[in-house]
Design a protein around this motif. Structure first.
Motif, PDB file in Angstrom:
ATOM      1  N   ASP A 116       0.996  -1.338  -0.403  1.00 39.82           N
ATOM      2  CA  ASP A 116      -0.138  -0.200  -0.079  1.00 39.82           C
ATOM      3  C   ASP A 116       0.431   1.150   0.021  1.00 39.82           C
ATOM      4  O   ASP A 116       0.421   2.149  -0.768  1.00 39.82           O
ATOM      5  CB  ASP A 116      -1.091   0.595   1.414  1.00 39.82           C
ATOM      6  N   LYS A 174       3.445   7.078  -6.057  1.00 42.72           N
ATOM      7  CA  LYS A 174       2.385   8.375  -6.928  1.00 42.72           C
ATOM      8  C   LYS A 174       2.105   9.724  -6.336  1.00 42.72           C
ATOM      9  O   LYS A 174       2.397  10.583  -7.091  1.00 42.72           O
ATOM     10  CB  LYS A 174       0.598   7.717  -6.164  1.00 42.72           C
ATOM     11  N   LYS A 230       0.110  -1.962  -4.440  1.00 44.02           N
ATOM     12  CA  LYS A 230      -1.510  -2.224  -4.506  1.00 44.02           C
ATOM     13  C   LYS A 230      -1.840  -1.308  -4.367  1.00 44.02           C
ATOM     14  O   LYS A 230      -2.051  -0.404  -3.332  1.00 44.02           O
ATOM     15  CB  LYS A 230      -1.788  -2.993  -3.514  1.00 44.02           C
ATOM     16  N   THR A 231      -3.208  -0.962  -5.596  1.00 52.04           N
ATOM     17  CA  THR A 231      -4.005   0.396  -4.852  1.00 52.04           C
ATOM     18  C   THR A 231      -4.196   0.991  -3.915  1.00 52.04           C
ATOM     19  O   THR A 231      -4.312   0.398  -2.995  1.00 52.04           O
ATOM     20  CB  THR A 231      -4.831   0.488  -6.601  1.00 52.04           C
ATOM     21  N   CYS A 232      -3.863   2.231  -3.781  1.00 50.87           N
ATOM     22  CA  CYS A 232      -4.063   2.950  -2.693  1.00 50.87           C
ATOM     23  C   CYS A 232      -5.628   3.799  -2.468  1.00 50.87           C
ATOM     24  O   CYS A 232      -5.308   4.669  -3.102  1.00 50.87           O
ATOM     25  CB  CYS A 232      -2.851   3.255  -1.874  1.00 50.87           C
ATOM     26  N   GLU A 233      -6.378   3.374  -2.331  1.00 49.46           N
ATOM     27  CA  GLU A 233      -7.564   3.982  -2.336  1.00 49.46           C
ATOM     28  C   GLU A 233      -7.616   5.385  -1.775  1.00 49.46           C
ATOM     29  O   GLU A 233      -7.733   6.692  -2.491  1.00 49.46           O
ATOM     30  CB  GLU A 233      -8.696   3.593  -1.967  1.00 49.46           C
ATOM     31  N   ALA A 234      -6.770   5.343  -0.716  1.00 52.26           N
ATOM     32  CA  ALA A 234      -6.659   6.771   0.246  1.00 52.26           C
ATOM     33  C   ALA A 234      -5.905   7.563  -0.164  1.00 52.26           C
ATOM     34  O   ALA A 234      -6.320   9.246  -0.518  1.00 52.26           O
ATOM     35  CB  ALA A 234      -6.071   6.113   2.041  1.00 52.26           C
ATOM     36  N   GLU A 244      -5.870   7.825  -3.123  1.00 57.67           N
ATOM     37  CA  GLU A 244      -5.664   8.331  -4.712  1.00 57.67           C
ATOM     38  C   GLU A 244      -6.644   9.758  -3.718  1.00 57.67           C
ATOM     39  O   GLU A 244      -6.577   9.869  -5.110  1.00 57.67           O
ATOM     40  CB  GLU A 244      -6.600   7.056  -5.080  1.00 57.67           C
ATOM     41  N   GLY A 245      -7.587   9.456  -3.283  1.00 64.91           N
ATOM     42  CA  GLY A 245      -8.336  10.023  -2.866  1.00 64.91           C
ATOM     43  C   GLY A 245      -7.471  11.929  -2.860  1.00 64.91           C
ATOM     44  O   GLY A 245      -7.903  12.675  -3.080  1.00 64.91           O
ATOM     45  N   TYR A 284      -1.256  10.855   6.537  1.00 65.16           N
ATOM     46  CA  TYR A 284      -1.829   9.719   5.631  1.00 65.16           C
ATOM     47  C   TYR A 284       0.217   8.389   5.834  1.00 65.16           C
ATOM     48  O   TYR A 284       0.253   7.821   6.845  1.00 65.16           O
ATOM     49  CB  TYR A 284      -1.418   9.569   4.354  1.00 65.16           C
TER      50      TYR A 284
END
Length: 164
Positions: A16, A23, A72-76, A78-79, A111
């Motif tokens: 994550d 990113k 692994k895609t970290c939605e947090a 990304e937002g 974060y």
């Protein structure tokens, strides 16, 4: 395969934050370019260089545990980054832009601080002393970046946004 042990959780969280750091590495130049304050621009550029080191340290942690570095895609994240991009777009050219960019950057830092603090403790619990040390180095840098952003905000960025 069921994920039920701390080492499984450690690996998934490592993936994550690896995704998140990569990113962030792509987002920082956009933030630096958008910043109006030379000090804020310099802070973003400095943190981009540090973030490259964070990615390298994470790769070393993967190596320590015998796993291939992968995200692994970290939605947090990304937002959080999407919110920063909205600020760049909505406040472009206004006195409030830099205050908004500091806010967005601190959301990212908080974060990361949460993730690195957790990973450091889990590494200790798993007996991964070298990994814990690497994670602690990054945690310290993230906390310093957060403090630097606070100083910039207190040093006038927020007041300039208010006075406009």
């Amino acid at each position: 395969m069921a994920h039920e042990k701390l080492d499984d959780l450690f690996l998934e969280t490592l993936k994550d934050i690896y995704f998140a750091e990569r990113k962030i590495l792509r987002a920082l130049p956009k933030m630096a370019k958008g910043a109006q304050s030379p000090d804020l621009k310099a802070a973003f550029e400095k943190h981009r260089d540090e973030t490259e080191g964070h990615v390298e340290r994470l790769q070393q942690v993967f190596e320590i545990i015998g796993k291939r570095p992968q995200g692994k895609t970290c939605e947090a994240i990304e937002g959080i980054i999407a919110e920063g991009e909205e600020i760049l777009e909505e406040f472009k050219g206004t006195p409030a832009l830099d205050a908004g960019l500091v806010s967005a950057a601190q959301a990212v830092e908080h974060y990361e601080i949460a993730r690195y603090g957790t990973l450091k403790q889990w590494a200790k619990d798993l007996g991964l002393k070298d990994a814990a040390n690497l994670l602690d180095q990054t945690l310290t840098e993230e906390a310093k970046t957060d403090e630097a952003l606070t100083r910039l905000a207190e040093g006038g960025l927020n007041q300039r946004a208010k006075a406009a």
